[in-house]
Scaffold this motif. Structure first.
Motif, PDB file in Angstrom:
ATOM      1  N   ARG A  84     -24.670  65.653  36.835  1.00 39.15           N
ATOM      2  CA  ARG A  84     -25.394  65.267  38.384  1.00 39.15           C
ATOM      3  C   ARG A  84     -26.493  64.035  38.260  1.00 39.15           C
ATOM      4  NH1 ARG A  84     -24.549  69.326  41.058  1.00 39.15           N
ATOM      5  NH2 ARG A  84     -25.682  69.420  43.253  1.00 39.15           N
ATOM      6  N   PHE A  85     -25.778  63.974  38.951  1.00 42.23           N
ATOM      7  CA  PHE A  85     -26.657  62.314  39.341  1.00 42.23           C
ATOM      8  C   PHE A  85     -27.213  62.637  40.601  1.00 42.23           C
ATOM      9  CE2 PHE A  85     -24.165  60.755  36.704  1.00 42.23           C
ATOM     10  CZ  PHE A  85     -24.564  60.227  35.377  1.00 42.23           C
ATOM     11  N   CYS A  86     -28.746  61.393  40.815  1.00 48.36           N
ATOM     12  CA  CYS A  86     -29.029  62.245  42.486  1.00 48.36           C
ATOM     13  C   CYS A  86     -29.604  60.395  42.990  1.00 48.36           C
ATOM     14  CB  CYS A  86     -30.341  63.008  42.434  1.00 48.36           C
ATOM     15  SG  CYS A  86     -29.449  64.705  42.418  1.00 48.36           S
ATOM     16  N   ASP A  87     -29.841  60.348  43.878  1.00 48.51           N
ATOM     17  CA  ASP A  87     -30.370  59.126  44.386  1.00 48.51           C
ATOM     18  C   ASP A  87     -29.050  57.801  44.015  1.00 48.51           C
ATOM     19  OD1 ASP A  87     -32.493  60.396  45.183  1.00 48.51           O
ATOM     20  OD2 ASP A  87     -33.807  60.896  43.449  1.00 48.51           O
ATOM     21  N   VAL A  88     -28.568  57.949  43.886  1.00 50.16           N
ATOM     22  CA  VAL A  88     -27.637  57.181  44.092  1.00 50.16           C
ATOM     23  C   VAL A  88     -27.121  56.074  45.601  1.00 50.16           C
ATOM     24  CG1 VAL A  88     -25.041  55.841  42.159  1.00 50.16           C
ATOM     25  CG2 VAL A  88     -26.976  57.862  42.034  1.00 50.16           C
ATOM     26  N   LEU A  89     -26.963  55.036  45.140  1.00 52.22           N
ATOM     27  CA  LEU A  89     -26.365  54.215  46.633  1.00 52.22           C
ATOM     28  C   LEU A  89     -25.383  53.627  46.401  1.00 52.22           C
ATOM     29  CD1 LEU A  89     -29.740  51.965  47.296  1.00 52.22           C
ATOM     30  CD2 LEU A  89     -29.242  54.626  48.652  1.00 52.22           C
ATOM     31  N   VAL A  90     -24.240  54.103  47.274  1.00 55.09           N
ATOM     32  CA  VAL A  90     -23.133  53.116  46.914  1.00 55.09           C
ATOM     33  C   VAL A  90     -22.950  52.082  48.433  1.00 55.09           C
ATOM     34  CG1 VAL A  90     -21.489  54.742  46.587  1.00 55.09           C
ATOM     35  CG2 VAL A  90     -21.956  55.151  48.409  1.00 55.09           C
ATOM     36  N   GLN A  91     -21.850  51.223  47.765  1.00 54.27           N
ATOM     37  CA  GLN A  91     -22.564  50.136  49.135  1.00 54.27           C
ATOM     38  C   GLN A  91     -21.241  50.717  49.804  1.00 54.27           C
ATOM     39  OE1 GLN A  91     -23.592  46.552  47.260  1.00 54.27           O
ATOM     40  NE2 GLN A  91     -23.284  45.438  49.295  1.00 54.27           N
ATOM     41  N   HIS A  92     -21.026  50.201  51.324  1.00 52.97           N
ATOM     42  CA  HIS A  92     -20.056  50.447  51.979  1.00 52.97           C
ATOM     43  C   HIS A  92     -19.634  48.507  52.610  1.00 52.97           C
ATOM     44  CE1 HIS A  92     -17.625  51.017  56.243  1.00 52.97           C
ATOM     45  NE2 HIS A  92     -17.520  51.717  55.880  1.00 52.97           N
ATOM     46  N   LYS A  93     -18.654  48.850  52.723  1.00 53.96           N
ATOM     47  CA  LYS A  93     -17.759  47.929  52.662  1.00 53.96           C
ATOM     48  C   LYS A  93     -18.546  46.592  53.177  1.00 53.96           C
ATOM     49  CE  LYS A  93     -12.583  45.535  53.662  1.00 53.96           C
ATOM     50  NZ  LYS A  93     -11.818  46.301  54.855  1.00 53.96           N
ATOM     51  N   ASP A  94     -18.821  47.259  54.674  1.00 52.12           N
ATOM     52  CA  ASP A  94     -19.968  46.686  55.600  1.00 52.12           C
ATOM     53  C   ASP A  94     -21.462  45.969  55.188  1.00 52.12           C
ATOM     54  OD1 ASP A  94     -21.354  49.136  55.774  1.00 52.12           O
ATOM     55  OD2 ASP A  94     -20.695  49.324  57.866  1.00 52.12           O
ATOM     56  N   GLY A  95     -21.393  46.645  53.615  1.00 49.46           N
ATOM     57  CA  GLY A  95     -22.924  45.839  53.470  1.00 49.46           C
ATOM     58  C   GLY A  95     -23.891  47.029  53.325  1.00 49.46           C
ATOM     59  N   THR A  96     -23.629  47.975  53.329  1.00 48.82           N
ATOM     60  CA  THR A  96     -25.020  48.789  54.372  1.00 48.82           C
ATOM     61  C   THR A  96     -24.659  49.369  53.038  1.00 48.82           C
ATOM     62  OG1 THR A  96     -23.042  50.463  55.176  1.00 48.82           O
ATOM     63  CG2 THR A  96     -24.892  49.224  56.696  1.00 48.82           C
ATOM     64  N   HIS A  97     -26.031  50.597  52.424  1.00 50.12           N
ATOM     65  CA  HIS A  97     -25.978  51.623  51.363  1.00 50.12           C
ATOM     66  C   HIS A  97     -26.289  52.451  51.905  1.00 50.12           C
ATOM     67  CE1 HIS A  97     -28.283  47.489  48.851  1.00 50.12           C
ATOM     68  NE2 HIS A  97     -26.487  47.778  49.805  1.00 50.12           N
ATOM     69  N   ILE A  98     -25.095  53.510  51.488  1.00 52.35           N
ATOM     70  CA  ILE A  98     -25.128  54.874  51.951  1.00 52.35           C
ATOM     71  C   ILE A  98     -25.836  56.225  50.329  1.00 52.35           C
ATOM     72  CG2 ILE A  98     -24.027  56.750  52.129  1.00 52.35           C
ATOM     73  CD1 ILE A  98     -21.452  54.234  53.639  1.00 52.35           C
ATOM     74  N   ILE A 152     -17.214  63.777  41.738  1.00 46.29           N
ATOM     75  CA  ILE A 152     -17.897  63.391  43.408  1.00 46.29           C
ATOM     76  C   ILE A 152     -19.011  62.921  43.499  1.00 46.29           C
ATOM     77  CG2 ILE A 152     -17.644  65.845  44.522  1.00 46.29           C
ATOM     78  CD1 ILE A 152     -16.092  67.025  42.263  1.00 46.29           C
ATOM     79  N   PHE A 153     -18.543  62.570  44.570  1.00 44.65           N
ATOM     80  CA  PHE A 153     -19.917  62.187  45.664  1.00 44.65           C
ATOM     81  C   PHE A 153     -20.151  62.656  46.781  1.00 44.65           C
ATOM     82  CE2 PHE A 153     -20.251  57.479  43.617  1.00 44.65           C
ATOM     83  CZ  PHE A 153     -18.652  57.858  42.735  1.00 44.65           C
ATOM     84  N   ARG A 154     -21.035  62.607  46.687  1.00 43.37           N
ATOM     85  CA  ARG A 154     -21.416  64.253  48.312  1.00 43.37           C
ATOM     86  C   ARG A 154     -22.506  62.731  49.294  1.00 43.37           C
ATOM     87  NH1 ARG A 154     -22.686  69.931  47.920  1.00 43.37           N
ATOM     88  NH2 ARG A 154     -20.893  69.845  48.427  1.00 43.37           N
ATOM     89  N   ASP A 155     -22.570  62.349  49.706  1.00 39.49           N
ATOM     90  CA  ASP A 155     -23.149  61.558  51.908  1.00 39.49           C
ATOM     91  C   ASP A 155     -24.162  62.190  52.085  1.00 39.49           C
ATOM     92  OD1 ASP A 155     -23.850  60.243  53.702  1.00 39.49           O
ATOM     93  OD2 ASP A 155     -21.963  60.297  54.316  1.00 39.49           O
ATOM     94  N   MET A 156     -25.404  62.385  51.456  1.00 41.04           N
ATOM     95  CA  MET A 156     -26.890  62.653  51.589  1.00 41.04           C
ATOM     96  C   MET A 156     -27.329  61.983  53.006  1.00 41.04           C
ATOM     97  SD  MET A 156     -26.766  64.793  49.728  1.00 41.04           S
ATOM     98  CE  MET A 156     -28.396  65.316  48.729  1.00 41.04           C
ATOM     99  N   ARG A 157     -26.521  61.298  53.435  1.00 39.13           N
ATOM    100  CA  ARG A 157     -27.608  60.881  54.671  1.00 39.13           C
ATOM    101  C   ARG A 157     -27.973  61.392  55.886  1.00 39.13           C
ATOM    102  NH1 ARG A 157     -23.714  56.090  56.747  1.00 39.13           N
ATOM    103  NH2 ARG A 157     -21.916  57.472  55.678  1.00 39.13           N
TER     104      ARG A 157
END
Lengths: 116, 1137
Positions: free
Chosen positions: B335-349, B370-375
């Motif tokens: 399990r990994f926490c505090d990971v960011l993914v980059q959206h196509k539009d450049g925003t980090h999620i 399995i990536f859970r959107d933490m926003r």
């Protein structure tokens, strides 16, 4: 709020000049002849007297002016006349502001404002 | 079959053929007896020809058990012939052999014989026999096969079906025969089956496979794997098909379950609320992603599948995620926490990843994340924190004292309080922390109960308590609110409303007082609510007095607008006042006005003001009685005042002068005010002394004495007017009782004139002297008693004397010696009587010894008792210059005749002018009257038009039209001014201008009218000449002239401008009717018109004449050479270009 006593036998002058004065912020009292004007004068003395030189009935504009002068010399007087101004001045033997009929409303209001 | 073959001597011809034929042949007669056999037969049967010859059936090769059937068949063959009969025979040695027998009937030597041909088919038969065995084995296989086998004709009818097939579809095998394939097939699949079958027939291929559904007898579906082969005959022609059907229902079911399960899992993944990525653990390349993953990154699945796992994340995390990925592939369930993914539009999620590996069928390992959107969760956490902070802040900053009580065991303990609480309670509050509620609320158990109830139910409790001890001796009226804060806290708001309550009570009391006031006040009070944007006002409230004055019931008034119930308010100006108060918010007093409508006629006085709420209050009073009384008083008072005022004398009342008071004025009449220049008010501030010069004031005291003694007295007094003018008065003073005090009524008559007359006498002398000087007239005064002359200054100057007083002896030597006797005689003459004398004589002027001509008058003016003159006065004038002029005059007398002639002409002209002027003067009087009468209506027009213009919602076209009205009214005004000036022969103001532009304007104004009449107006000799002009006047001149020409019926009007050195000449020519002789003289007369019928005033040319004259020009009418009229105007020119 300055008060104006407007004396003219022409109804259209009473209505329109009265309205114009009220729009300018004066409180306006109207009289259609000299005797009505005198009755009003016995009850209050206006800041400005606007009077037609030639009034119907026994009392002329000059009578009204003399009456006002009797009460107070502080009352500003503007005389409206269909005659030429110098004729009136010559006849009156008194000095006061004069405006010859016909006149534009703006000029009239300027003269009233200037008299205060 | 019987075959009759005709052979001729065949035996003979072909004995060898018969004998040697490899085919066994036997010839019999019609009874069946053997005639001949060949060797092939002998060999086949084992019996020799010699034995067989003549043998009759049964033949020895017939098997015994077949003899009967064979003999029947033989007899049959004899009769009908035989063909290819397969028969089983026995060799002589008992061996079985098979032949195929054909026989035919032939005629041999004229006799019918029967020939039988045998073909040995033993070998074939043996083969056939082994085939049959094989077939039997196949049949057994067919019967006992585990798969269904069918044999179907080309017509689709089942020919054969094995039991397995029958079992499969739930029929008996026999039932199936004759049924059609369609009968046992699922209709959908049959269509495919049939199509394949048709294809089979057409093509080279001999078989096809398919999975199809069969319908059992009970209507169930069974799945079969069908394998169809086409069986063709030796020529390749299709004969039938063989179908082998394997029941695959079970397999199908398993397969379906698998698909369903797969779908379930796929849906699960696809619809998962988390993003799921599948990657190759070795390469890290993405293999799959679900819909949520697409949403998370903004890429499509196909785009994701081209990416490396590290590309899902921002660049700066690349290193980190690569190593994490490696770890994850080695350890299951990371399990990994505090990971960011980059959206196509450049925003980090921000995401949280749980990962794992699975091994796919086929042994391929894959790795999933399995990536859970933490926003949202982060936002929620943040919001939670924020709301907590806010609650904390609110608690802290709540202006209402607030306490937090926590449930600890079975006790409630105060754990916190806010600043407001600390401020209210003071230092004692510190003791509260940690104190159980039972202790600080021991006096008020109900509070404890409320708090506990709130804690238990979770519902807030609100109540107001009075004089409760709230926490450590804090007393007051409180609104207490208990609020539950999970899990174990009660928040208590304690709002001290003691002060508020007091204020409210005071307010209520005051309100009641005002209400009472409102209801019981004798003035009418109306509260209006502005409606229609302050144009009208609705009555909201009205008191009893208000109803009474209005003579309406309250129900009639409330809710109505002021215009509905008091239509008269417009006339008395109340509506305007209401409106203006509504706008300005000021307070207005509307003095008593007579209000009239159909219900009420009354004098009312109004005070109007605006409430802060925007409502307008009008307080009004019925003052009818007062006003009527006042009017009566005024009338009677006026009468006395009139008497007082019209008096031609100064009438005034003042107090009795005293050392402290110079007689204060208490009443003065109009005349006094007029002449002394003080208003009544000013007079009342003055005393009699103020009208006197300082020395005169003392008189007042003296007069007081004499007044008190005599009660009435006449004084002579000098009074000063405001402007300092001295008025001599004769004052008739009388002591009167004026309004309860002793006063002096003075009636003063202006005797200034009388006094002045006296003063003027003195002044007259001065004036005379002055006049004498101006007229070179010397005056003298001779005192006979003293024998002395008194000379005026001028007299001294004329005589050239230095002193004004001299004796007769001193004077006479100055007189020319030639004239002295005459002078002495004149004196003697005047001494003796009353007659004056006039004498002309010469003197020698003392200063320059010049001879001057003097004319002297003398007259006695005072006489003694004996009627002898005691005083003579006279005048002496130096007439030397006149004498000279007279001399000159005489010289010119000769020219006089000439002069008279000239003057006569001038006189005639001026008389003509005079006549004209008289006519014009009559016009003047008329015009002046008209001007005044017309000025008023024009003023009305102008004013009305201008006031209309003030209206905002005026259309542009209407505004233009009104503008024109104003312009025209202004023009009328100017014309009237011009007429008036003209009538009074007064000079109008002039400026330097171009005449031509005046003419142009006049033409422009007339163009339309000219066009309508078909008249051409032309302007010739155009130049820019300047004149001193009154432009309005000059425009009027040409307007009138051209207008006249138009009226005269001209077709062409020409204005011709010529420059004549000092003058400008403008001719207005027309080709109209011209002028008659008698018209020429009257043309410029006022009211002279030839157009009475069509309303001509006859003023046009008179006015033109007046204006031109005013310009110092001339105007005259001439006959043109062409028969029309020329009006010639000449003006003094200033300059031209």
């Amino acid at each position: 709020m300055a008060s104006v006593l407007l004396v003219d036998d022409e109804e259209s002058f009473r209505i329109h000049l009265g309205k114009a004065l009220e729009l300018e912020g004066y409180s306006v009292f109207r009289a259609c002849d000299g005797s009505e004007a005198l009755r009003l004068l016995e009850r209050f003395v206006p800041d400005v007297l606007v009077v037609d030189w030639q009034l119907p009935g026994a009392l002329t504009g000059l009578d009204v002016i003399r009456k006002v002068r009797e009460y107070s010399h502080a009352v500003a007087v503007l005389v409206m006349t269909g005659y030429a101004a110098d004729e009136v001045e010559a006849a009156a033997g008194e000095s006061f502001a004069l405006i010859e009929k016909p006149f534009p409303v703006e000029e009239f209001l300027d003269r009233v404002n200037a008299s205060l | 079959m019987v075959r009759t073959e005709r052979t001729s001597s065949s035996e003979n011809q072909y004995p060898g053929l018969f004998e040697e034929a490899p085919t066994p042949i036997i010839v019999t007669d019609s009874s069946g007896r053997i005639l001949r056999v060949n060797s092939a037969l002998e060999k086949l049967t084992g019996y020799g020809a010699e034995i067989l010859q003549g043998t009759k059936p049964p033949f020895p090769w017939w098997p015994k058990r077949e003899r009967e059937t064979y003999s029947i068949a033989f007899q049959n063959a004899l009769k009908n012939g035989a063909r290819n009969e397969e028969l089983c025979f026995l060799h002589k040695d008992g061996q079985v052999f098979w032949v195929q027998l054909s026989s035919a009937r032939i005629i041999l030597d004229g006799l019918p014989v029967y020939v039988s041909y045998w073909v040995d088919i033993t070998h074939r038969k043996q083969l056939e026999r082994s085939n049959l065995e094989h077939e039997q084995r196949l049949g057994s296989m067919f019967l006992h096969a585990g798969v269904g086998v069918t044999c179907v004709g080309l017509d689709g009818v089942i020919r054969e079906a094995n039991p397995a097939m029958a079992r499969m579809v739930g029929y008996e095998p026999a039932d199936l025969l004759g049924m059609r394939v369609a009968d046992i097939s699922h209709p959908e699949d049959y269509v495919i089956d049939h199509a394949q079958f048709e294809e089979l027939l057409r093509s080279e291929v001999n078989s096809y496979q398919m999975e199809k559904r069969y319908m059992t007898r009970d209507g169930d579906i069974v799945w079969g794997e069908l394998n169809v082969s086409l069986v063709r005959d030796e020529n390749g022609k299709p004969r039938f098909t063989v179908g082998v059907v394997r029941d695959i229902t079970e397999r199908k079911r398993a397969q379906r379950l698998l698909v369903e399960s797969e779908n379930r899992y796929r849906t699960l993944v696809e619809t998962a609320s988390d993003a799921i990525f599948v990657a190759d653990p070795k390469t890290g390349m993405m293999l799959d992603a679900n819909r949520k993953a697409e949403e998370l990154l903004g890429y499509t699945k196909s785009e994701i599948c081209l990416m490396h796992q590290s590309q899902l994340h921002p660049k700066e995390q690349e290193q980190h995620v690569r190593s994490s990925f490696d770890t994850a592939t080695r350890v299951q369930g990371t399990r990994f926490c505090d990971v960011l993914v980059q959206h196509k539009d450049g925003t980090h999620i921000p995401v949280e990843i749980s990962s794992g590996g699975v091994v796919m069928a086929g042994g391929r390992p894959v790795h999933f994340g399995i990536f859970r959107d933490m926003r949202e969760r982060y936002a929620a956490q943040e919001a939670l924190k924020e709301s907590e902070r806010r609650a904390r802040r609110m608690f802290e900053q709540d202006p209402i004292p607030t306490f937090a009580l926590r449930s600890e065991g079975d006790q409630l303990v105060c754990r916190a309080y806010n600043k407001a609480a600390a401020d209210s309670v003071g230092e004692r509050i510190e003791k509260l922390i940690g104190m159980p509620a039972t202790e600080f609320w021991k006096d008020c158990p109900d509070m404890f109960e409320d708090a506990v109830r709130c804690l238990r139910t979770g519902e807030s409790v609100r109540k107001t308590t009075e004089h409760t001890t709230l926490m450590v001796g804090w007393r007051g009226i409180f609104v207490l609110t208990y609020g539950y804060v999970p899990p174990d806290t009660v928040i208590l708001h304690a709002e001290d409303i003691s002060a508020q309550t007091r204020v409210e009570a005071a307010l209520r009391e005051s309100e009641a007082r005002y209400r009472e006031l409102f209801e019981n006040i004798s003035n009418g009070v109306v509260v209006y609510e502005p409606v229609d944007d302050g144009r009208d006002f609705m009555i909201k409230q009205v008191n009893d007095a208000g109803c009474k004055i209005a003579r309406r019931s309250r129900q009639d008034l409330i809710g109505q607008t002021v215009l509905q119930v008091f239509p008269g308010v417009t006339t008395i100006g109340l509506l305007d006042t209401l409106r203006s108060v509504y706008r300005s918010g000021g307070q207005y007093h509307l003095p008593a006005r007579k209000y009239e409508d159909e219900n009420v006629v009354a004098w009312v006085e109004n005070d109007v003001y605006r409430l802060p709420s925007g409502e307008i209050v009008a307080i009004y009073n019925d003052v009818t009685r007062r006003i009527e009384a006042e009017i009566a008083t005024i009338e009677s008072e006026r009468l006395y005042r009139l008497l007082f005022d019209v008096a031609g004398d100064f009438v005034f009342v003042h107090t009795l002068p005293s050392p402290y008071d110079d007689g204060r004025f208490v009443q003065v009449n109009k005349k006094t005010q007029e002449i002394f220049g003080y208003s009544r008010e000013e007079f009342l501030q003055l005393s009699l002394g103020d009208l006197m010069s300082e020395p005169q004031r003392e008189l007042c005291i003296r007069e007081r004495k004499s007044l008190i003694e005599n009660s009435a007295q006449i004084f002579d007094r000098e009074l000063l007017t405001r402007s300092g003018k001295m008025i001599h008065c004769e004052v008739n003073a009388r002591i009167i009782d004026y309004e309860g005090q002793t006063a002096v009524l003075s009636i003063a008559r202006d005797i200034t004139e009388r006094k002045e007359a006296q003063a003027n006498l003195l002044k007259g002398r001065r004036i005379l002297a002055e006049a004498g000087r101006m007229a070179h007239l010397g005056g003298w005064d001779f005192d006979i008693k003293a024998q002395m002359f008194e000379l005026t200054d001028e007299h001294c100057r004329i005589y050239g004397l230095s002193k004004s007083r001299l004796s007769m002896q001193e004077l006479f030597p100055i007189v020319h010696p030639d004239d002295l006797p005459a002078v002495q005689a004149a004196f003697d003459h005047v001494f003796s009587g009353r007659d004056p004398y006039v004498l002309e004589y010469r003197i020698i002027r003392q200063t320059d010894k010049a001879v001057r001509h003097i004319v002297a008058h003398g007259e006695a003016v005072e006489w003694d008792e004996e009627d002898k003159p005691v005083r003579i006065i006279g005048a002496a004038q130096d007439v030397t210059e006149r004498k000279q002029v007279e001399f000159e005059l005489a010289k010119h007398r000769l020219h006089l005749e000439e002069l008279v002639e000239q003057r006569t002409q001038e006189l005639e002209r001026s008389q003509e002018q005079l006549r004209r002027s008289e006519r014009l003067a009559s016009l003047g009087t008329l015009a002046s009257g008209i001007a005044h009468e017309i000025n008023n209506p024009i003023g009305g027009i102008l004013l009305s038009a201008q006031m209309v213009c003030i209206e905002k919602d005026l259309s542009t076209s209407l505004r233009q039209t009104i503008g024109e009205i104003i312009n025209h009214a202004n023009r009328c005004k100017k014309i009237i001014q011009n007429i008036r000036r003209f009538a009074r022969s007064e000079e109008t103001p002039k400026t330097q201008g171009e005449l031509i532009s005046c003419i142009r304007r006049a033409i422009y104004r007339l163009e339309r009218r000219a066009a309508a009449q078909g008249v051409r107006i032309q302007l010739r000799g155009v130049g820019r000449y300047s004149c001193m002009l009154n432009e309005t006047g000059m425009e009027q001149v040409f307007f009138n002239l051209i207008s006249n020409s138009l009226d005269a019926g001209a077709q062409t009007v020409t204005v011709d401008v010529t420059y004549l050195a000092t003058r400008l000449r403008c001719d207005v020519l027309d080709d109209g009717g011209g002028l008659k002789e008698e018209q020429v003289g009257k043309l410029f007369d006022p009211f002279y018109t030839t157009r009475l019928s069509d309303g001509g005033m006859g003023l046009g040319l008179s006015i033109a004449h007046g204006i031109v004259r005013d310009h110092g020009g001339s105007i005259e009418a001439l006959q043109s050479l062409e028969g029309g009229t020329v009006i010639r105007v000449e003006l003094p020119a200033v300059g031209g270009t």
